[in-house]
Design a protein around this motif. Sequence first.
Motif, PDB file in Angstrom:
ATOM      1  N   GLU A  30       0.827  -1.200   0.000  1.00  0.00           N
ATOM      2  CA  GLU A  30       0.000   0.000   0.000  1.00  0.00           C
ATOM      3  C   GLU A  30       0.861   1.250   0.000  1.00  0.00           C
ATOM      4  N   GLY A  31       0.300   2.313  -0.541  1.00  0.00           N
ATOM      5  CA  GLY A  31       0.995   3.585  -0.560  1.00  0.00           C
ATOM      6  C   GLY A  31       0.985   4.241   0.805  1.00  0.00           C
ATOM      7  N   VAL A  32       2.109   4.834   1.163  1.00  0.00           N
ATOM      8  CA  VAL A  32       2.252   5.543   2.432  1.00  0.00           C
ATOM      9  C   VAL A  32       2.340   7.054   2.180  1.00  0.00           C
ATOM     10  N   SER A  33       3.216   7.433   1.245  1.00  0.00           N
ATOM     11  CA  SER A  33       3.422   8.844   0.971  1.00  0.00           C
ATOM     12  C   SER A  33       4.150   8.974  -0.360  1.00  0.00           C
ATOM     13  N   ALA A  34       4.078  10.154  -0.935  1.00  0.00           N
ATOM     14  CA  ALA A  34       4.790  10.406  -2.189  1.00  0.00           C
ATOM     15  C   ALA A  34       5.125  11.883  -2.271  1.00  0.00           C
ATOM     16  N   ILE A  35       6.166  12.172  -3.068  1.00  0.00           N
ATOM     17  CA  ILE A  35       6.609  13.551  -3.236  1.00  0.00           C
ATOM     18  C   ILE A  35       6.933  13.776  -4.711  1.00  0.00           C
ATOM     19  N   SER A  36       6.590  14.948  -5.189  1.00  0.00           N
ATOM     20  CA  SER A  36       6.791  15.261  -6.599  1.00  0.00           C
ATOM     21  C   SER A  36       8.261  15.538  -6.890  1.00  0.00           C
ATOM     22  N   ALA A  84       9.370  18.610  -5.337  1.00  0.00           N
ATOM     23  CA  ALA A  84       9.183  18.631  -3.878  1.00  0.00           C
ATOM     24  C   ALA A  84       8.076  19.590  -3.462  1.00  0.00           C
ATOM     25  N   GLY A  85       7.381  20.179  -4.435  1.00  0.00           N
ATOM     26  CA  GLY A  85       6.325  21.115  -4.093  1.00  0.00           C
ATOM     27  C   GLY A  85       5.007  20.468  -3.744  1.00  0.00           C
ATOM     28  N   SER A  86       4.868  19.198  -4.091  1.00  0.00           N
ATOM     29  CA  SER A  86       3.626  18.476  -3.788  1.00  0.00           C
ATOM     30  C   SER A  86       3.942  17.206  -3.030  1.00  0.00           C
ATOM     31  N   THR A  87       3.116  16.932  -2.020  1.00  0.00           N
ATOM     32  CA  THR A  87       3.235  15.691  -1.262  1.00  0.00           C
ATOM     33  C   THR A  87       1.832  15.127  -1.042  1.00  0.00           C
ATOM     34  N   THR A  88       1.790  13.850  -0.764  1.00  0.00           N
ATOM     35  CA  THR A  88       0.521  13.207  -0.442  1.00  0.00           C
ATOM     36  C   THR A  88       0.777  12.110   0.578  1.00  0.00           C
ATOM     37  N   TYR A  89      -0.243  11.830   1.391  1.00  0.00           N
ATOM     38  CA  TYR A  89      -0.108  10.858   2.470  1.00  0.00           C
ATOM     39  C   TYR A  89      -1.344   9.964   2.537  1.00  0.00           C
ATOM     40  N   LYS A 102      -1.286  10.400   8.070  1.00  0.00           N
ATOM     41  CA  LYS A 102      -1.346  11.870   8.066  1.00  0.00           C
ATOM     42  C   LYS A 102      -1.165  12.422   9.469  1.00  0.00           C
ATOM     43  N   GLY A 103      -0.323  13.431   9.557  1.00  0.00           N
ATOM     44  CA  GLY A 103      -0.055  14.061  10.842  1.00  0.00           C
ATOM     45  C   GLY A 103       1.033  13.378  11.646  1.00  0.00           C
ATOM     46  N   ARG A 104       1.451  12.181  11.202  1.00  0.00           N
ATOM     47  CA  ARG A 104       2.505  11.453  11.918  1.00  0.00           C
ATOM     48  C   ARG A 104       3.766  11.303  11.061  1.00  0.00           C
ATOM     49  N   PHE A 105       3.605  11.148   9.774  1.00  0.00           N
ATOM     50  CA  PHE A 105       4.726  10.944   8.854  1.00  0.00           C
ATOM     51  C   PHE A 105       4.945  12.205   8.021  1.00  0.00           C
ATOM     52  N   LEU A 123      11.653   9.760   4.928  1.00  0.00           N
ATOM     53  CA  LEU A 123      10.331   9.596   5.514  1.00  0.00           C
ATOM     54  C   LEU A 123      10.503   9.626   7.023  1.00  0.00           C
ATOM     55  N   GLN A 124      10.125  10.747   7.614  1.00  0.00           N
ATOM     56  CA  GLN A 124      10.177  10.883   9.071  1.00  0.00           C
ATOM     57  C   GLN A 124       8.888  10.305   9.634  1.00  0.00           C
ATOM     58  N   MET A 125       9.026   9.317  10.498  1.00  0.00           N
ATOM     59  CA  MET A 125       7.865   8.627  11.057  1.00  0.00           C
ATOM     60  C   MET A 125       7.837   8.834  12.561  1.00  0.00           C
ATOM     61  N   ASN A 126       6.818   9.527  13.020  1.00  0.00           N
ATOM     62  CA  ASN A 126       6.656   9.799  14.450  1.00  0.00           C
ATOM     63  C   ASN A 126       5.399   9.099  14.972  1.00  0.00           C
ATOM     64  N   SER A 127       5.298   9.009  16.279  1.00  0.00           N
ATOM     65  CA  SER A 127       4.124   8.401  16.927  1.00  0.00           C
ATOM     66  C   SER A 127       3.791   7.056  16.298  1.00  0.00           C
ATOM     67  N   LEU A 128       4.793   6.242  16.154  1.00  0.00           N
ATOM     68  CA  LEU A 128       4.603   4.963  15.474  1.00  0.00           C
ATOM     69  C   LEU A 128       3.668   4.045  16.256  1.00  0.00           C
TER      70      LEU A 128
END
Length: 127
Positions: free
Chosen positions: A46-52, A55-60, A65-68, A81-86
């Motif tokens: 599954e997709g987690v995140s992506a960046i253009s 770098a001007g566009s990102t998606t989660y 959302k709100g953690r990575f 990929l910074q992953m917080n509140s795992l």
Amino acid sequence: QLQLVESGGGAVQPGGSLRLSCAASGFTFDHYAIGWFRQAPGKEREGVSAISMSAGSTTYADSVKGRFTISRDNAKNTVYLQMNSLKPEDTAVYYCAATGGVGYRVATMELNRYDFWGQGTQVTVSS
């Protein structure tokens, strides 16, 4: 040859943090959008995140959302990929992938758009 190498995985307790890196070589890095995907045992990738490219566009994914946070340093040919509140449900093998077949400002998590994949890095969240 084109290569993507993930690093930074490991074992962490719930609530902890990890930073994954995806180092690229063998291609013009800023001509490719980069995505992070994950696959847990018995589940589909599954997709987690992506960046253009820019770098001007990102998606989660809603689940992260709100953690990575995804970012890229085109000078270093690296995406992070910074992953917080795992959470335990974040446990999976994490893969980065590259696609040159999208627009400059497009960030997509559509798996079939991605041409090149890394070998993956294991993330385990457990107490």
